[in-house]
Design a protein around this motif. Structure first.
Motif, PDB file in Angstrom:
ATOM      1  N   ASN A 157       2.385   0.863   7.855  1.00  0.00           N
ATOM      2  CA  ASN A 157       3.844   0.908   8.002  1.00  0.00           C
ATOM      3  C   ASN A 157       4.312   0.135   9.230  1.00  0.00           C
ATOM      4  N   VAL A 158       3.611   0.322  10.355  1.00  0.00           N
ATOM      5  CA  VAL A 158       3.990  -0.376  11.591  1.00  0.00           C
ATOM      6  C   VAL A 158       3.813  -1.878  11.436  1.00  0.00           C
ATOM      7  N   ALA A 159       2.717  -2.296  10.814  1.00  0.00           N
ATOM      8  CA  ALA A 159       2.482  -3.728  10.607  1.00  0.00           C
ATOM      9  C   ALA A 159       3.561  -4.332   9.723  1.00  0.00           C
ATOM     10  N   GLY A 160       3.938  -3.628   8.661  1.00  0.00           N
ATOM     11  CA  GLY A 160       4.977  -4.136   7.777  1.00  0.00           C
ATOM     12  C   GLY A 160       6.322  -4.222   8.460  1.00  0.00           C
ATOM     13  N   GLU A 161       6.682  -3.190   9.227  1.00  0.00           N
ATOM     14  CA  GLU A 161       7.976  -3.174   9.915  1.00  0.00           C
ATOM     15  C   GLU A 161       8.088  -4.290  10.951  1.00  0.00           C
ATOM     16  N   ASN A 162       6.950  -4.657  11.549  1.00  0.00           N
ATOM     17  CA  ASN A 162       6.965  -5.660  12.618  1.00  0.00           C
ATOM     18  C   ASN A 162       6.451  -7.022  12.177  1.00  0.00           C
ATOM     19  N   LYS A 163       6.307  -7.205  10.870  1.00  0.00           N
ATOM     20  CA  LYS A 163       5.954  -8.498  10.273  1.00  0.00           C
ATOM     21  C   LYS A 163       4.613  -9.027  10.778  1.00  0.00           C
ATOM     22  N   LEU A 164       3.672  -8.103  10.979  1.00  0.00           N
ATOM     23  CA  LEU A 164       2.307  -8.488  11.329  1.00  0.00           C
ATOM     24  C   LEU A 164       1.513  -8.549  10.028  1.00  0.00           C
ATOM     25  N   LEU A 165       1.784  -9.588   9.247  1.00  0.00           N
ATOM     26  CA  LEU A 165       1.290  -9.647   7.870  1.00  0.00           C
ATOM     27  C   LEU A 165      -0.211  -9.826   7.774  1.00  0.00           C
ATOM     28  N   SER A 166      -0.834 -10.465   8.775  1.00  0.00           N
ATOM     29  CA  SER A 166      -2.274 -10.710   8.700  1.00  0.00           C
ATOM     30  C   SER A 166      -3.074  -9.416   8.758  1.00  0.00           C
ATOM     31  N   ILE A 167      -2.446  -8.346   9.252  1.00  0.00           N
ATOM     32  CA  ILE A 167      -3.114  -7.049   9.368  1.00  0.00           C
ATOM     33  C   ILE A 167      -3.237  -6.358   8.017  1.00  0.00           C
ATOM     34  N   LEU A 168      -2.296  -6.625   7.122  1.00  0.00           N
ATOM     35  CA  LEU A 168      -2.156  -5.830   5.906  1.00  0.00           C
ATOM     36  C   LEU A 168      -3.350  -5.863   4.955  1.00  0.00           C
ATOM     37  N   PRO A 169      -3.964  -7.025   4.640  1.00  0.00           N
ATOM     38  CA  PRO A 169      -5.064  -6.987   3.671  1.00  0.00           C
ATOM     39  C   PRO A 169      -6.196  -6.049   4.058  1.00  0.00           C
ATOM     40  N   CYS A 170      -6.679  -6.150   5.287  1.00  0.00           N
ATOM     41  CA  CYS A 170      -7.763  -5.279   5.742  1.00  0.00           C
ATOM     42  C   CYS A 170      -7.298  -3.830   5.791  1.00  0.00           C
ATOM     43  N   ALA A 171      -6.086  -3.584   6.285  1.00  0.00           N
ATOM     44  CA  ALA A 171      -5.567  -2.214   6.379  1.00  0.00           C
ATOM     45  C   ALA A 171      -5.372  -1.606   4.998  1.00  0.00           C
ATOM     46  N   TYR A 172      -4.873  -2.395   4.057  1.00  0.00           N
ATOM     47  CA  TYR A 172      -4.737  -1.910   2.679  1.00  0.00           C
ATOM     48  C   TYR A 172      -6.095  -1.500   2.124  1.00  0.00           C
ATOM     49  N   TYR A 173      -7.079  -2.385   2.304  1.00  0.00           N
ATOM     50  CA  TYR A 173      -8.407  -2.086   1.770  1.00  0.00           C
ATOM     51  C   TYR A 173      -8.977  -0.814   2.387  1.00  0.00           C
ATOM     52  N   ARG A 174      -8.848  -0.699   3.698  1.00  0.00           N
ATOM     53  CA  ARG A 174      -9.355   0.503   4.362  1.00  0.00           C
ATOM     54  C   ARG A 174      -8.632   1.758   3.869  1.00  0.00           C
ATOM     55  N   ALA A 175      -7.351   1.631   3.585  1.00  0.00           N
ATOM     56  CA  ALA A 175      -6.601   2.777   3.071  1.00  0.00           C
ATOM     57  C   ALA A 175      -7.125   3.200   1.704  1.00  0.00           C
ATOM     58  N   LEU A 176      -7.524   2.236   0.884  1.00  0.00           N
ATOM     59  CA  LEU A 176      -8.037   2.544  -0.451  1.00  0.00           C
ATOM     60  C   LEU A 176      -9.375   3.265  -0.390  1.00  0.00           C
ATOM     61  N   VAL A 177     -10.271   2.788   0.468  1.00  0.00           N
ATOM     62  CA  VAL A 177     -11.610   3.387   0.518  1.00  0.00           C
ATOM     63  C   VAL A 177     -11.660   4.603   1.446  1.00  0.00           C
ATOM     64  N   GLY A 178     -10.636   4.798   2.263  1.00  0.00           N
ATOM     65  CA  GLY A 178     -10.650   5.896   3.225  1.00  0.00           C
ATOM     66  C   GLY A 178      -9.830   7.100   2.818  1.00  0.00           C
ATOM     67  N   SER A 179      -9.258   7.069   1.617  1.00  0.00           N
ATOM     68  CA  SER A 179      -8.451   8.201   1.171  1.00  0.00           C
ATOM     69  C   SER A 179      -8.510   8.298  -0.353  1.00  0.00           C
ATOM     70  N   LEU A 180      -8.048   9.411  -0.874  1.00  0.00           N
ATOM     71  CA  LEU A 180      -8.032   9.630  -2.313  1.00  0.00           C
ATOM     72  C   LEU A 180      -6.882   8.851  -2.953  1.00  0.00           C
ATOM     73  N   PRO A 181      -7.024   8.479  -4.227  1.00  0.00           N
ATOM     74  CA  PRO A 181      -5.928   7.758  -4.895  1.00  0.00           C
ATOM     75  C   PRO A 181      -4.599   8.504  -4.828  1.00  0.00           C
ATOM     76  N   THR A 182      -4.637   9.836  -4.918  1.00  0.00           N
ATOM     77  CA  THR A 182      -3.387  10.595  -4.854  1.00  0.00           C
ATOM     78  C   THR A 182      -2.743  10.528  -3.474  1.00  0.00           C
ATOM     79  N   ASP A 183      -3.557  10.315  -2.433  1.00  0.00           N
ATOM     80  CA  ASP A 183      -3.015  10.242  -1.073  1.00  0.00           C
ATOM     81  C   ASP A 183      -2.063   9.061  -0.910  1.00  0.00           C
ATOM     82  N   ILE A 184      -2.321   7.994  -1.659  1.00  0.00           N
ATOM     83  CA  ILE A 184      -1.472   6.802  -1.557  1.00  0.00           C
ATOM     84  C   ILE A 184      -0.013   7.179  -1.832  1.00  0.00           C
ATOM     85  N   PHE A 185       0.195   8.128  -2.746  1.00  0.00           N
ATOM     86  CA  PHE A 185       1.552   8.531  -3.107  1.00  0.00           C
ATOM     87  C   PHE A 185       1.998   9.805  -2.393  1.00  0.00           C
ATOM     88  N   ASP A 186       1.060  10.707  -2.108  1.00  0.00           N
ATOM     89  CA  ASP A 186       1.426  12.000  -1.531  1.00  0.00           C
ATOM     90  C   ASP A 186       1.360  12.028  -0.008  1.00  0.00           C
TER      91      ASP A 186
END
Length: 320
Positions: free
Chosen positions: A165-194
């Protein structure tokens, strides 16, 4: 009968308090809501293009002041954010700290961008770019085996989502791919929405735009990692092509690996190449599979931003 006080008059009755950041030789007062900070024009102007531009402007004769210091109201900025930015400016040891809380990083990013504190912005953004690199080599260097813990940001449940969220708000776009991937493998699919509960009882939730990106990315990554040029494309290889000495056994082991992880929905395009040793393939197959994994991992990394509907790495720039 007199009319009731207006909202402005009501607000004026709220007492103004002095922050702990109050330099008696300061020359300007920054006010956030009802908290005042006494600091130096010279310090602000040295680091901020915004305040440097204000320094030479003529001051209106009726401008409020405290002890001869003009008051500058910082609209929409919280006292906590202002205090954090000023500590970063005045404390030479602030950025020497090994780890910083994400709350401090977010505060400084917001205000240093808004008021053009470029040096401070770049320094604090580096914490995030270090933890979420743009190269596979840097990503691997941060891991211990297949696990990862941040080294420059205080860790807690929900950090990955707050980082996104912080990276998106501050337009630090290069951070997002790695952070997205880590979010996928570091949490349950339902966590993405809940969301994920933080230790303080609050909930870390992804903005809808990031929920969409993660959902798209999960599907695309799961498919791509099994393609012929993906990380696990070697599961389709015929053992005999590489001088296999245990054709039937190696074929069965590869199929068993494929079936087990497809059924589980395993997402691991950047797992360590050393994992191949645990498959107990013959020596020739082990060599060929490792080579295929090395090239497959790199290809998956090269394509990582596109899985989340982002531009390629070469076009993914931070707006500092």
């Amino acid at each position: 009968m007199s009319s009731p006080p207006t909202e402005r008059r009501i607000e004026s009755l709220v007492p103004v308090t002095r922050s702990e950041i109050w330099h008696t030789d300061g020359s300007v007062i920054l006010q956030s809501n009802c908290t005042q900070f006494r600091v130096h024009w010279s310090v602000l102007a040295m680091h901020s293009g915004f305040f440097n531009g204000m320094l030479g402007l003529p001051q209106p004769p009726d401008q409020p002041n405290v002890d001869g210091c003009p008051i500058i109201e910082l609209c929409d900025d919280s006292e906590e954010d202002v205090a954090c930015l000023l500590r970063a400016l005045y404390d030479p040891l602030f950025f020497v700290q090994k780890t910083l809380p994400m709350q401090h990083i977010a505060s400084i990013l917001r205000l240093s961008r808004k008021y053009e504190f470029r040096g401070v912005l770049e320094t604090v953004a580096e914490r995030l770019t270090h933890e979420n690199p743009t190269t596979l080599a840097a990503y691997d260097a941060l891991k211990t085996g297949n696990s990862y813990s941040p080294t420059r940001i205080v860790n807690y449940h929900g950090l990955l989502y707050d980082t996104i969220n912080v990276a998106g708000e501050n337009k630090l776009l290069s951070i997002l791919p790695c952070a997205y991937y880590r979010a996928l493998v570091g949490s349950l699919p339902t966590d993405i929405f809940d969301g994920i509960p933080r230790s303080d009882g609050t909930l870390a939730t992804l903005a809808p735009v990031h929920q969409r990106a993660c959902n798209l990315g999960r599907v695309a990554l799961l498919r791509a990692q099994w393609e012929s040029d993906g990380t696990f494309g070697w599961t389709e290889d015929e053992p005999g092509e590489f001088g296999c000495t245990e054709s039937t056994g190696c074929r069965e082991k590869k199929y068993s690996f494929f079936r087990r992880h497809v059924v589980r929905g395993s997402l691991a395009p950047f797992c360590s190449v050393s994992y191949v040793d645990s498959l107990n393939l013959c020596a020739m197959c082990t060599i060929s599979v490792k080579a295929r994994m090395i090239s497959g991992r790199q290809r998956m990394w090269d394509l990582l931003p596109t899985f989340f509907d982002l531009p390629a790495w070469s076009e993914l720039k931070d707006e500092l």
